[in-house]
Design a protein around this motif. Structure first.
Motif, PDB file in Angstrom:
ATOM      1  N   LEU A 171      -0.379  -0.820 -10.926  1.00 45.70           N
ATOM      2  CA  LEU A 171      -0.426  -0.561  -9.480  1.00 45.70           C
ATOM      3  C   LEU A 171      -1.794  -0.900  -8.910  1.00 45.70           C
ATOM      4  CD1 LEU A 171       1.511   2.846  -9.265  1.00 45.70           C
ATOM      5  CD2 LEU A 171       2.348   0.580  -8.637  1.00 45.70           C
ATOM      6  N   GLY A 172      -2.853  -0.590  -9.652  1.00 47.18           N
ATOM      7  CA  GLY A 172      -4.199  -0.907  -9.180  1.00 47.18           C
ATOM      8  C   GLY A 172      -4.449  -2.402  -9.093  1.00 47.18           C
ATOM      9  N   ILE A 173      -4.001  -3.159 -10.081  1.00 46.01           N
ATOM     10  CA  ILE A 173      -4.187  -4.617 -10.047  1.00 46.01           C
ATOM     11  C   ILE A 173      -3.448  -5.225  -8.864  1.00 46.01           C
ATOM     12  CG2 ILE A 173      -3.642  -6.750 -11.290  1.00 46.01           C
ATOM     13  CD1 ILE A 173      -4.173  -5.228 -13.888  1.00 46.01           C
TER      14      ILE A 173
ATOM     15  N   GLY B 158      -7.317   0.012  -5.143  1.00 43.20           N
ATOM     16  CA  GLY B 158      -6.857  -0.596  -6.382  1.00 43.20           C
ATOM     17  C   GLY B 158      -7.806  -0.344  -7.538  1.00 43.20           C
TER      18      GLY B 158
ATOM     19  N   SER C 221      -9.958   8.365  -3.327  1.00 45.52           N
ATOM     20  CA  SER C 221      -8.821   7.571  -2.868  1.00 45.52           C
ATOM     21  C   SER C 221      -8.393   7.969  -1.465  1.00 45.52           C
ATOM     22  CB  SER C 221      -7.652   7.736  -3.847  1.00 45.52           C
ATOM     23  OG  SER C 221      -6.531   6.993  -3.431  1.00 45.52           O
TER      24      SER C 221
ATOM     25  N   LEU D  19      -7.818  -1.682   0.649  1.00 49.16           N
ATOM     26  CA  LEU D  19      -6.891  -2.100  -0.400  1.00 49.16           C
ATOM     27  C   LEU D  19      -7.605  -2.324  -1.726  1.00 49.16           C
ATOM     28  CD1 LEU D  19      -4.708  -4.624   1.647  1.00 49.16           C
ATOM     29  CD2 LEU D  19      -3.973  -2.410   0.765  1.00 49.16           C
ATOM     30  N   THR D  20      -8.740  -3.030  -1.688  1.00 46.29           N
ATOM     31  CA  THR D  20      -9.456  -3.342  -2.922  1.00 46.29           C
ATOM     32  C   THR D  20     -10.027  -2.087  -3.573  1.00 46.29           C
ATOM     33  OG1 THR D  20     -10.040  -5.488  -1.968  1.00 46.29           O
ATOM     34  CG2 THR D  20     -11.242  -4.793  -3.928  1.00 46.29           C
TER      35      THR D  20
ATOM     36  N   ASP E 253       2.624   1.645  -3.422  1.00 44.99           N
ATOM     37  CA  ASP E 253       1.734   2.202  -4.444  1.00 44.99           C
ATOM     38  C   ASP E 253       1.499   3.690  -4.226  1.00 44.99           C
ATOM     39  OD1 ASP E 253       1.520  -0.461  -5.289  1.00 44.99           O
ATOM     40  OD2 ASP E 253      -0.530  -0.105  -5.972  1.00 44.99           O
TER      41      ASP E 253
ATOM     42  N   ALA F 124       0.833  -1.206   0.000  1.00 45.59           N
ATOM     43  CA  ALA F 124       0.000   0.000   0.000  1.00 45.59           C
ATOM     44  C   ALA F 124       0.867   1.255   0.000  1.00 45.59           C
ATOM     45  CB  ALA F 124      -0.926  -0.007   1.213  1.00 45.59           C
TER      46      ALA F 124
ATOM     47  N   THR G 204      -3.815  -7.743  -3.563  1.00 39.60           N
ATOM     48  CA  THR G 204      -3.442  -7.684  -2.150  1.00 39.60           C
ATOM     49  C   THR G 204      -4.674  -7.712  -1.251  1.00 39.60           C
ATOM     50  OG1 THR G 204      -1.498  -6.376  -2.761  1.00 39.60           O
ATOM     51  CG2 THR G 204      -2.110  -6.402  -0.448  1.00 39.60           C
TER      52      THR G 204
ATOM     53  N   LEU H 220      -2.884  -3.799  -5.996  1.00 35.25           N
ATOM     54  CA  LEU H 220      -3.645  -3.505  -4.779  1.00 35.25           C
ATOM     55  C   LEU H 220      -4.884  -4.394  -4.663  1.00 35.25           C
ATOM     56  CD1 LEU H 220      -3.616   0.371  -4.245  1.00 35.25           C
ATOM     57  CD2 LEU H 220      -2.594  -1.395  -2.812  1.00 35.25           C
ATOM     58  N   VAL H 221      -5.583  -4.633  -5.767  1.00 34.07           N
ATOM     59  CA  VAL H 221      -6.761  -5.504  -5.724  1.00 34.07           C
ATOM     60  C   VAL H 221      -6.370  -6.916  -5.320  1.00 34.07           C
ATOM     61  CG1 VAL H 221      -8.576  -6.542  -7.131  1.00 34.07           C
ATOM     62  CG2 VAL H 221      -8.063  -4.111  -7.373  1.00 34.07           C
TER      63      VAL H 221
END
Length: 389
Positions: free
Chosen positions: A163-165, A78, A100, A74-75, A17, A14, A170, A167-168
């Motif tokens: 970066l978003g993928i 992301g 965000s 986190l989701t 990112d 986190a 994670t 986080l998702v």
């Protein structure tokens, strides 16, 4: 310990990112046609929307536990980054940054609460907080360069999408790896007598003296002044070293003291006071000493940060009791306000007046307001044996 390692991994991703976006957001906003004033609002809106998120996160983490809010934060963050890869106007970027800031406001109080609940021993809790500081510092050192490299190689859209993928994924990992109840709380409930009282009925707004919130506020304010002023020092040593190198020196100093886990055996109040005094002296040195020693002073400032911030977290663990979620949420609010106030104050000062001296005064003033004598009650006099906590 396994839960702590998973939490450290999630926090590192986190923070990675988040910090990886710092060198990206301004050029990305310019590519969308944003004006400089608009960019300032785009960067500041994140801290402003952090505040209502922190207010909502505290009581909900206390009531429902940390796990669901870690997954949500986190989701959702992301998904926002993935959407950010497809926007075309500055207003869309401003809107996504605002959302965000709100959703990520749940992450820090939830993770800090779960870390604190992994043990009921103060020294072990202090080590967990030091580990949190190490993870944060490592991410802040590595991620800006990594973010700039990814953008140079693949472009803005692919960077935000990747970066978003991450986080998702994670957030999904958190669903399968984090326990629903922290081990220390499970042990307390099995004993029966150690379970905290339910959070019902009339309770004070804060579980501790409000003056303790001045500490994260003045620390963040001084740090905001540092982040504002360092890039503007364009002469002397600063002309030969990049701003990123100067901030890396601070992070290296912090890593040195964060790695000294034996410091957690000492009282958090003693560590906090010593760390703030050392930080104050460093800001005074930055205001008075020549440019040639700026690297040395910043390294010492980093070591002071490595002492101060784990001690501050340990202090709020003791102050919060059964309301750790609200305690860490209020700490995050004070930190956000200080981070916003510091650069604004530094920008209003006259040219001949050093913002570093103002940071010195702010830290020393905040130190005066800490109610030291009221932190821990004295042990009862009629004890037949050694002190029992």
């Amino acid at each position: 310990m396994k839960t702590a390692l998973w939490l450290y991994l999630f926090l590192f991703i986190a923070f990675f990112d988040l910090h990886a976006q710092y060198p990206i957001l301004t050029p990305f906003a310019i590519s969308l046609g944003a004006a400089p004033t608009f960019i300032g609002w785009m960067l500041g809106i994140y801290s402003l929307t952090h505040l209502p998120g922190n207010l909502m996160a505290g009581p909900r983490v206390d009531k429902h536990g940390s796990r669901r809010y870690i997954m949500f934060s986190l989701t959702a963050a992301g998904l926002i980054l993935i959407i950010q890869a497809y926007i075309h106007t500055p207003w869309e970027l401003l809107f996504l940054r605002a959302i965000s800031g709100f959703v990520l406001a749940f992450l820090s109080p939830a993770c800090m609460t779960m870390l604190a609940q992994l043990s009921d021993h103060p020294v072990t809790q202090g080590k967990y907080m030091s580990g949190h500081g190490v993870v944060h510092t490592l991410a802040s050192v590595l991620s800006p360069a990594a973010g700039a490299f990814i953008v140079a190689s693949f472009g803005f859209s692919e960077t935000f999408r990747s970066l978003g993928i991450i986080l998702v994924i994670t957030g999904l990992m958190a669903y399968f790896t984090l326990p629903k109840t922290a081990p220390a709380l499970q042990a307390q409930r099995s004993d029966g007598h150690a379970e905290p009282a339910p959070l019902t009925g009339a309770q004070p707004l804060l579980p501790f003296n409000w003056r303790y919130l001045l500490v994260p506020f003045v620390l963040a304010c001084a740090q905001g002044i540092l982040f504002y002023e360092i890039p503007l020092r364009n002469n002397g040593t600063a002309s030969m070293m990049s701003t990123g190198l100067l901030f890396s020196i601070i992070s290296l100093g912090a890593l040195c003291t964060l790695s000294l886990l034996f410091l957690n055996k000492y009282s958090p109040m003693i560590r906090l006071i010593c760390g703030i005094i050392l930080m104050s002296l460093c800001f005074y040195a930055l205001a008075t000493l020549p440019e040639s020693v700026i690297g040395i002073v910043l390294f010492i400032l980093g070591t002071a940060k490595g002492i101060t911030f784990p001690a501050l977290a340990s202090l709020f663990i003791r102050l919060g009791g059964a309301r750790l979620g609200k305690t860490f949420a209020m700490q995050s609010i004070a930190t956000s306000l200080g981070s916003f106030a510091g650069p604004v104050l530094a920008g209003q000062l006259p040219v001949h007046f050093s913002p570093f001296f103002i940071a010195f005064l702010i830290l020393m003033t905040g130190l005066l307001f800490i109610p030291i004598q009221r932190l821990f009650p004295a042990p009862p006099l009629s004890t037949s044996g050694p002190y029992h906590s």
